[in-house]
Enzyme design. Structure first.
Site, PDB file in Angstrom:
ATOM      1  N   ASN A   1       0.680  -1.335  -0.139  1.00 46.33           N
ATOM      2  CA  ASN A   1       0.071  -0.069  -0.024  1.00 46.33           C
ATOM      3  C   ASN A   1       0.928   1.029   0.093  1.00 46.33           C
ATOM      4  O   ASN A   1       1.747   1.260   1.060  1.00 46.33           O
ATOM      5  CB  ASN A   1      -0.902   0.147   1.302  1.00 46.33           C
ATOM      6  CG  ASN A   1      -1.894   1.131   1.361  1.00 46.33           C
ATOM      7  OD1 ASN A   1      -1.590   2.378   1.021  1.00 46.33           O
ATOM      8  ND2 ASN A   1      -3.071   0.950   1.565  1.00 46.33           N
TER       9      ASN A   1
ATOM     10  N   HIS B   1       1.092   5.978   1.883  1.00 46.54           N
ATOM     11  CA  HIS B   1       1.840   6.877   2.634  1.00 46.54           C
ATOM     12  C   HIS B   1       2.963   7.744   1.847  1.00 46.54           C
ATOM     13  O   HIS B   1       3.488   8.784   2.222  1.00 46.54           O
ATOM     14  CB  HIS B   1       2.287   6.456   3.848  1.00 46.54           C
ATOM     15  CG  HIS B   1       0.968   6.112   4.880  1.00 46.54           C
ATOM     16  ND1 HIS B   1       0.158   7.264   5.036  1.00 46.54           N
ATOM     17  CD2 HIS B   1       0.623   5.008   5.238  1.00 46.54           C
ATOM     18  CE1 HIS B   1      -0.834   6.516   5.953  1.00 46.54           C
ATOM     19  NE2 HIS B   1      -0.279   5.332   5.969  1.00 46.54           N
TER      20      HIS B   1
ATOM     21  N   HIS C   1      -5.528   3.535  -1.750  1.00 44.23           N
ATOM     22  CA  HIS C   1      -7.073   3.880  -1.427  1.00 44.23           C
ATOM     23  C   HIS C   1      -7.405   5.355  -1.963  1.00 44.23           C
ATOM     24  O   HIS C   1      -6.598   6.503  -1.545  1.00 44.23           O
ATOM     25  CB  HIS C   1      -6.930   3.951   0.057  1.00 44.23           C
ATOM     26  CG  HIS C   1      -8.398   4.152   0.618  1.00 44.23           C
ATOM     27  ND1 HIS C   1      -8.773   3.989   1.949  1.00 44.23           N
ATOM     28  CD2 HIS C   1      -9.656   4.409   0.204  1.00 44.23           C
ATOM     29  CE1 HIS C   1      -9.988   4.403   2.428  1.00 44.23           C
ATOM     30  NE2 HIS C   1     -10.444   4.669   1.173  1.00 44.23           N
TER      31      HIS C   1
ATOM     32  N   ARG D   1      -9.421   8.204  -1.374  1.00 43.48           N
ATOM     33  CA  ARG D   1     -10.336   8.508  -0.483  1.00 43.48           C
ATOM     34  C   ARG D   1     -11.050   9.568  -0.886  1.00 43.48           C
ATOM     35  O   ARG D   1     -10.614  10.373  -1.872  1.00 43.48           O
ATOM     36  CB  ARG D   1      -9.624   9.142   0.763  1.00 43.48           C
ATOM     37  CG  ARG D   1      -8.903   7.871   1.648  1.00 43.48           C
ATOM     38  CD  ARG D   1      -8.519   8.405   3.076  1.00 43.48           C
ATOM     39  NE  ARG D   1      -9.407   8.765   3.835  1.00 43.48           N
ATOM     40  CZ  ARG D   1      -9.653   8.143   4.883  1.00 43.48           C
ATOM     41  NH1 ARG D   1      -9.100   6.973   5.335  1.00 43.48           N
ATOM     42  NH2 ARG D   1     -10.491   8.400   5.717  1.00 43.48           N
TER      43      ARG D   1
ATOM     44  N   ARG E   1      -6.820  12.886   0.482  1.00 47.32           N
ATOM     45  CA  ARG E   1      -5.771  13.350   1.618  1.00 47.32           C
ATOM     46  C   ARG E   1      -4.390  12.829   0.998  1.00 47.32           C
ATOM     47  O   ARG E   1      -3.428  13.332   1.485  1.00 47.32           O
ATOM     48  CB  ARG E   1      -6.308  13.009   2.779  1.00 47.32           C
ATOM     49  CG  ARG E   1      -6.203  11.363   3.383  1.00 47.32           C
ATOM     50  CD  ARG E   1      -6.327  11.259   4.599  1.00 47.32           C
ATOM     51  NE  ARG E   1      -7.522  11.658   5.164  1.00 47.32           N
ATOM     52  CZ  ARG E   1      -8.161  10.773   6.234  1.00 47.32           C
ATOM     53  NH1 ARG E   1      -7.395  10.240   6.916  1.00 47.32           N
ATOM     54  NH2 ARG E   1      -9.252  11.118   6.616  1.00 47.32           N
TER      55      ARG E   1
ATOM     56  N   GLU F   1      -8.628   0.279  -3.032  1.00 46.01           N
ATOM     57  CA  GLU F   1      -9.466   0.355  -1.780  1.00 46.01           C
ATOM     58  C   GLU F   1     -10.521   1.660  -2.034  1.00 46.01           C
ATOM     59  O   GLU F   1     -10.160   2.683  -2.329  1.00 46.01           O
ATOM     60  CB  GLU F   1      -8.741   0.754  -0.649  1.00 46.01           C
ATOM     61  CG  GLU F   1      -7.759  -0.449  -0.323  1.00 46.01           C
ATOM     62  CD  GLU F   1      -6.855  -0.246   0.970  1.00 46.01           C
ATOM     63  OE1 GLU F   1      -7.285   0.675   1.406  1.00 46.01           O
ATOM     64  OE2 GLU F   1      -6.010  -0.920   1.123  1.00 46.01           O
TER      65      GLU F   1
ATOM     66  N   THR G   1      -8.380   3.872   8.122  1.00 42.18           N
ATOM     67  CA  THR G   1      -9.659   2.908   8.148  1.00 42.18           C
ATOM     68  C   THR G   1      -9.739   2.408   9.630  1.00 42.18           C
ATOM     69  O   THR G   1      -8.920   1.408   9.932  1.00 42.18           O
ATOM     70  CB  THR G   1      -9.675   2.140   7.029  1.00 42.18           C
ATOM     71  OG1 THR G   1      -9.099   2.480   5.575  1.00 42.18           O
ATOM     72  CG2 THR G   1     -10.927   1.350   6.696  1.00 42.18           C
TER      73      THR G   1
ATOM     74  N   GLU H   1     -10.921  -9.480   2.882  1.00 37.39           N
ATOM     75  CA  GLU H   1      -9.905  -8.878   3.664  1.00 37.39           C
ATOM     76  C   GLU H   1     -10.137  -8.996   5.246  1.00 37.39           C
ATOM     77  O   GLU H   1     -10.889  -7.997   5.405  1.00 37.39           O
ATOM     78  CB  GLU H   1      -9.239  -7.574   2.936  1.00 37.39           C
ATOM     79  CG  GLU H   1      -7.937  -7.057   3.594  1.00 37.39           C
ATOM     80  CD  GLU H   1      -7.028  -6.139   3.074  1.00 37.39           C
ATOM     81  OE1 GLU H   1      -7.348  -5.593   1.774  1.00 37.39           O
ATOM     82  OE2 GLU H   1      -6.752  -5.335   3.694  1.00 37.39           O
TER      83      GLU H   1
ATOM     84  N   HIS I   1      -4.055  -4.255   7.663  1.00 38.44           N
ATOM     85  CA  HIS I   1      -4.222  -3.187   8.712  1.00 38.44           C
ATOM     86  C   HIS I   1      -3.251  -3.396   9.711  1.00 38.44           C
ATOM     87  O   HIS I   1      -3.404  -4.422  10.453  1.00 38.44           O
ATOM     88  CB  HIS I   1      -5.287  -2.923   8.886  1.00 38.44           C
ATOM     89  CG  HIS I   1      -5.917  -1.434   9.098  1.00 38.44           C
ATOM     90  ND1 HIS I   1      -5.472  -0.879  10.468  1.00 38.44           N
ATOM     91  CD2 HIS I   1      -6.352  -0.692   8.158  1.00 38.44           C
ATOM     92  CE1 HIS I   1      -5.498   0.485  10.252  1.00 38.44           C
ATOM     93  NE2 HIS I   1      -6.160   0.686   9.008  1.00 38.44           N
TER      94      HIS I   1
HETATM   95  N1  PXP Z   1      -5.797  -2.854   4.023  1.00 37.15           N
HETATM   96  C1  PXP Z   1      -6.798  -1.957   4.042  1.00 37.15           C
HETATM   97  C2  PXP Z   1      -8.210  -2.348   3.517  1.00 37.15           C
HETATM   98  C3  PXP Z   1      -6.606  -0.414   4.553  1.00 37.15           C
HETATM   99  O1  PXP Z   1      -7.584   0.402   4.691  1.00 37.15           O
HETATM  100  C4  PXP Z   1      -5.278  -0.252   4.936  1.00 37.15           C
HETATM  101  C5  PXP Z   1      -4.930   1.126   5.184  1.00 37.15           C
HETATM  102  O2  PXP Z   1      -5.157   1.957   4.250  1.00 37.15           O
HETATM  103  C6  PXP Z   1      -4.284  -1.459   4.759  1.00 37.15           C
HETATM  104  C7  PXP Z   1      -4.602  -2.667   4.243  1.00 37.15           C
HETATM  105  C8  PXP Z   1      -2.956  -0.897   5.120  1.00 37.15           C
HETATM  106  O3  PXP Z   1      -2.594  -0.870   6.514  1.00 37.15           O
HETATM  107  P1  PXP Z   1      -1.517  -0.213   7.051  1.00 37.15           P
HETATM  108  O4  PXP Z   1      -1.022   1.025   6.320  1.00 37.15           O
HETATM  109  O5  PXP Z   1      -1.563  -0.020   8.554  1.00 37.15           O
HETATM  110  O6  PXP Z   1      -0.320  -1.350   6.590  1.00 37.15           O
END
Ligand code: PXP
Length: 245
Positions: A7, A10, A43, A45, A49, A70, A101, A151, A190
């Site tokens: 992901n 960030h 994602h 959003r 952001r 996402e 999330t 998931e 997550h």
């Molecule tokens: N899976 C989903 C559905 C999420 O919303 C997120 C956060 O955007 C992640 C995985 C990744 O989470 P993390 O950044 O805490 O690894």
């Protein structure tokens, strides 16, 4: 095979902190691939952001191997998803005031709305995954909605310590067993880190882990390619241990 979905939200968060052009998440996706990413997850959003529409469109062109979007059930985002056509769409809940999330999507309370969204996405040829809490009723309802995957939300497991972490892991294992019974592909994510990923990677039939914050945090110190490679190594080591036990 256990896939790593990196992901890269960030990376975009850092760019948006200055509203500039760097670091570019599109470049991040290419480097993550070199480090062993099997899937690129973003994602989009409603408040934009981090990931922007431009990022998603360019990622669709440059990530032919596995793009996981996402998204919430918001009409505007759904239209974009259908136009861009990622390989997989993961439906998540979204609240403006949240930092990230927070809970899973409650598919039991609002099955009709989710069914409509799933129908539209699948009609466009997009595989659908639902991000849900590790709860039997949620898994069974997800299966009834005809999606390809769920998931499991690992946030509570990731935050817990000691006995509580063991209990949360058991919840994940039980929900995973229901997934197998009802024939859903099993994903999780997550809050997963280099330190807590192994027990989740070892869950039987686990197919995809989506990990962002921990990888991007480590990338600040060791570089993104190396950070992804280290996570992939942690997952592969855990899998080997599962096979040997
Ligand atoms: N899976 C989903 C559905 C999420 O919303 C997120 C956060 O955007 C992640 C995985 C990744 O989470 P993390 O950044 O805490 O690894």
């Amino acid at each position: 095979m256990l896939r790593l979905g990196v992901n890269i939200d960030h990376v975009a968060t850092l760019r948006q902190a200055r509203r500039t052009y760097e670091p570019d998440p599109v470049t991040a996706a290419a480097i993550a691939k070199l480090g062993g990413a099997d899937v690129i997850t973003v994602h989009l959003r409603e408040d934009r952001r981090h990931i922007q529409d431009r990022d998603l469109r360019l990622l669709r062109q440059t990530v032919p191997y596995g793009l996981n979007l996402e998204l919430s059930c918001a009409e505007e985002i759904l239209d974009i998803a259908i136009e861009v056509c990622p390989d997989q769409a993961t439906l998540v809940p979204e609240r403006r005031e949240e930092v990230t999330t927070e809970g899973g999507l409650d598919v039991v309370s609002d099955p009709d709305r989710i069914a409509q969204v799933v129908h539209r996405l699948q009609g466009a040829g997009i595989a659908v995954s639902l991000f849900i809490d590790p709860d039997e009723a949620q898994v069974r309802q997800a299966a009834a909605l005809g999606v390809e995957a769920v998931e499991l939300h690992t946030g509570a497991y990731a935050l817990a310590t000691g006995r509580e972490a063991e209990r949360e892991l058991k919840r994940l294992l039980s929900a995973a067993a229901v997934c197998r019974d009802v024939g859903l592909h099993l994903h999780a994510g997550h809050g997963l880190t280099y330190d807590n990923v192994a027990p989740v990677a070892r869950i039987p039939m686990m197919r995809e882990l989506n990990i962002g914050h921990s990888i991007v945090s480590r990338a600040v110190f060791v570089g993104l390619q190396e950070a992804v490679a280290q996570m992939k190594h942690a997952m592969e080591t855990a899998l080997l241990q599962r096979e040997m036990s």
